[in-house]
Design an enzyme around this catalytic site. Structure first.
Site, short mmCIF file in Angstrom:
data_model
loop_
_atom_site.label_atom_id
_atom_site.label_comp_id
_atom_site.label_asym_id
_atom_site.label_seq_id
_atom_site.Cartn_x
_atom_site.Cartn_y
_atom_site.Cartn_z
N ASP A 117 0.81 -1.21 0.00
CA ASP A 117 0.00 0.00 0.00
C ASP A 117 0.85 1.27 0.00
OD1 ASP A 117 -2.04 1.79 0.14
OD2 ASP A 117 -2.63 1.34 2.19
N ASP A 322 -0.77 6.90 -6.74
CA ASP A 322 -1.14 5.81 -5.84
C ASP A 322 -1.27 4.52 -6.64
OD1 ASP A 322 -2.07 4.44 -3.58
OD2 ASP A 322 -4.16 4.94 -4.01
#
Ligand SMILES: *[C@@H]1O[C@H](CO)[C@@H](O)[C@H](O)[C@H]1NC(C)=O
Ligand SMILES: *[C@@H]1O[C@H](CO)[C@@H](O)[C@H](O)[C@H]1NC(C)=O
Ligand SMILES: *[C@@H]1O[C@H](CO)[C@@H](O)[C@H](O)[C@H]1NC(C)=O
Ligand SMILES: *[C@@H]1O[C@H](CO)[C@@H](O)[C@H](O)[C@H]1NC(C)=O
Length: 443
Positions: A117, A322
């Site tokens: 992540d 991201d």
């Protein structure tokens, strides 16, 4: 700069150097073998993933990932705004991302498959004894069976350094973390140190991680936790900064590729050469996210400025890159301009959107080839051609939709538009480097 004054080991292809004290001595001939480490980054919908569900069609997988993009952005937004308000509430962490990584924890090493992540910092895994754990396929990590497991005490610097994670102290003076995800899923319990091993042989002692004895919510049954790759102090990238030189990179393959995406750390993650496209990583008060500056987007040869109504320079760091968000999200007014320009440039039959997320959809021509003008993202200092096959994708048989969508909340450069670029995060020099690459081909 090391935030945790702890030993580290160097990467060596055939030999592991365990280092005691804070320094490792290494001869120059050995240094040439120091190449870092590269491992698979498994898409959650790929057959290699424990999340894989063969009963779900590729179209459904894609649509689900679109929905997760919107959920994730609304939580990224919450974290983002809370950090600027410096709210005393326990902060939220965005819901989990799209890619998984296999690492080994402990001595002897135990394999953990966790979500990689780039939008959060703390790494954690489910641990025994677990009065409250969600179901996972792999066995839980058993700290009692590991020779290298150590609890972190409340007074230690490592307990203080957990930015954006709520901490407490238990009756044995063990530092307790409590991280709440955007959808109110929670992982909590003992903050600890462990040996992490990447790719069987590359070992990092004393990595701070969360041993979650109390985890609940909507985490899927099969991933064992999260690997925090954000830019904050407790993330793996920062903790291993000395050994990996503040560098990691990934290369994402197209969704239909049978080859796995890859993630690298250390010297392997240096992205260089004459074709490298480079843009500054912008530091903001919240150091978890990786901020870039998007100045404009071109549709064919028509350039649309991000600041539509003002001649002022764009705000630095106006978009987050991201890996855990599939779509690219742009401010509503900017998106509207983009959409109307695309509509004028595209000669195809418009379709109403069958699934709600994307705003602009067309009928896929019978020859299967949808023609759209090239879309170029003008980041500060460089221009990035978005992968054409991923700007419009087939979301249902015969229907293609635009993968850039409007957002009132926060701008995110999503993973569909990072495919087939080797993307190097160079934290030491504050740069993000893109190199056009066929990510399905071995290096
Ligand atoms: C770590 O702390 C927990 C909670 O206080 C305790 O139950 C456990 O025994 C400790 N483990 C070790 C190895 O000290
Ligand atoms: C790890 O080291 C062993 C022994 O040197 C070797 O056989 C094995 O191939 C190595 N694994 C990887 C992934 O490099
Ligand atoms: C991936 O593998 C499947 C089955 O082996 C094959 O049908 C497909 O063409 C492959 N895809 C690519 C992009 O090579
Ligand atoms: C923005 O986030 C809120 C929740 O925080 C959500 O309800 C809303 O739909 C989001 N807006 C867009 C355009 O995605």
């Amino acid at each position: 700069m090391a935030f945790y004054n702890k030993p580290f080991s160097f990467f060596l292809s055939n030999l592991i150097l365990s280092c005691f004290a804070s320094v490792c001595l290494i001869s120059s001939s050995e240094k040439t073998k120091n190449s870092g480490v590269t491992i698979d980054l498994i898409h959650r919908d790929s057959p290699l993933s424990p999340f894989y569900d063969s009963s779900i069609t590729q179209f459904e997988q894609l649509r689900n990932s679109f929905r997760r993009s919107l959920l994730r952005q609304s939580f990224l937004k919450t974290v983002h705004s809370r950090s600027t308000l410096e709210s005393p509430e326990a902060p939220l962490t965005p819901i989990v991302g799209e890619y998984l990584m296999k690492i080994n924890i402990g001595t002897p090493p135990v394999e953990v498959v966790a979500v990689a992540d780039t939008g959060s910092d703390l790494t954690w895994t489910q641990c025994t004894p677990c009065p409250e754990c969600y179901k996972q396929k792999a066995p839980l990590f058993e700290p009692r069976k590991s020779k290298t497991y150590t609890n972190i005490s409340c007074s230690s610097q490592q307990c203080q350094d957990l930015d954006y994670v709520y901490t407490d102290c238990d009756d044995k003076n063990v530092c307790v973390y409590d991280t709440t995800y955007g959808d109110s899923s929670t992982s909590r319990k003992d903050l600890a140190l462990e040996t992490f091993t990447f790719d069987e042989n590359v070992t990092f002692p004393n990595v701070v991680f969360g041993c979650g004895h109390d985890n609940y919510g909507t985490f899927k049954e099969t991933a064992s936790g999260i690997i925090g790759l954000g830019g904050g102090r407790v993330s793996i990238v920062k903790q291993l900064e000395k050994s990996i030189g503040g560098r990691f990179s990934y290369c994402l393959t197209t969704l239909d590729s049978n080859a796995s995406s890859k993630i690298s750390f250390g010297p392997n993650a240096i992205v260089k050469g004459p074709k490298v496209l480079s843009t500054p990583l912008v530091k903001k008060s919240l150091d978890t996210f990786y901020y870039l500056t998007l100045e404009a987007i071109s549709i064919g040869n028509k350039r649309l400025e991000h600041n539509l109504f003002s001649k002022a320079p764009v705000q630095e760091g106006n978009i987050i890159i991201d890996s855990g968000t599939t779509l690219t999200l742009l401010p509503q007014s900017f998106y509207n301009k983009l959409e109307s320009t695309l509509v004028k440039a595209i000669n195809a039959t418009p379709m109403s959107n069958p699934q709600g997320t994307s705003k602009l959809c067309y009928k896929l021509p019978t020859n299967g080839k949808f023609n759209s003008p090239p879309i170029i993202a003008h980041f500060k200092g460089t221009d990035l051609v978005l992968p054409q096959e991923n700007t419009f994708v087939e979301v249902e048989k015969g229907v293609v939709c635009l993968t850039l969508v409007p957002s009132d909340n926060i701008s995110i450069f999503g993973n569909l538009h990072q495919v087939n670029y080797l993307i190097g995060y160079d934290l030491e020099n504050g740069k993000l480097n893109f190199l056009p690459t066929d990510c399905s081909k071995p290096k």
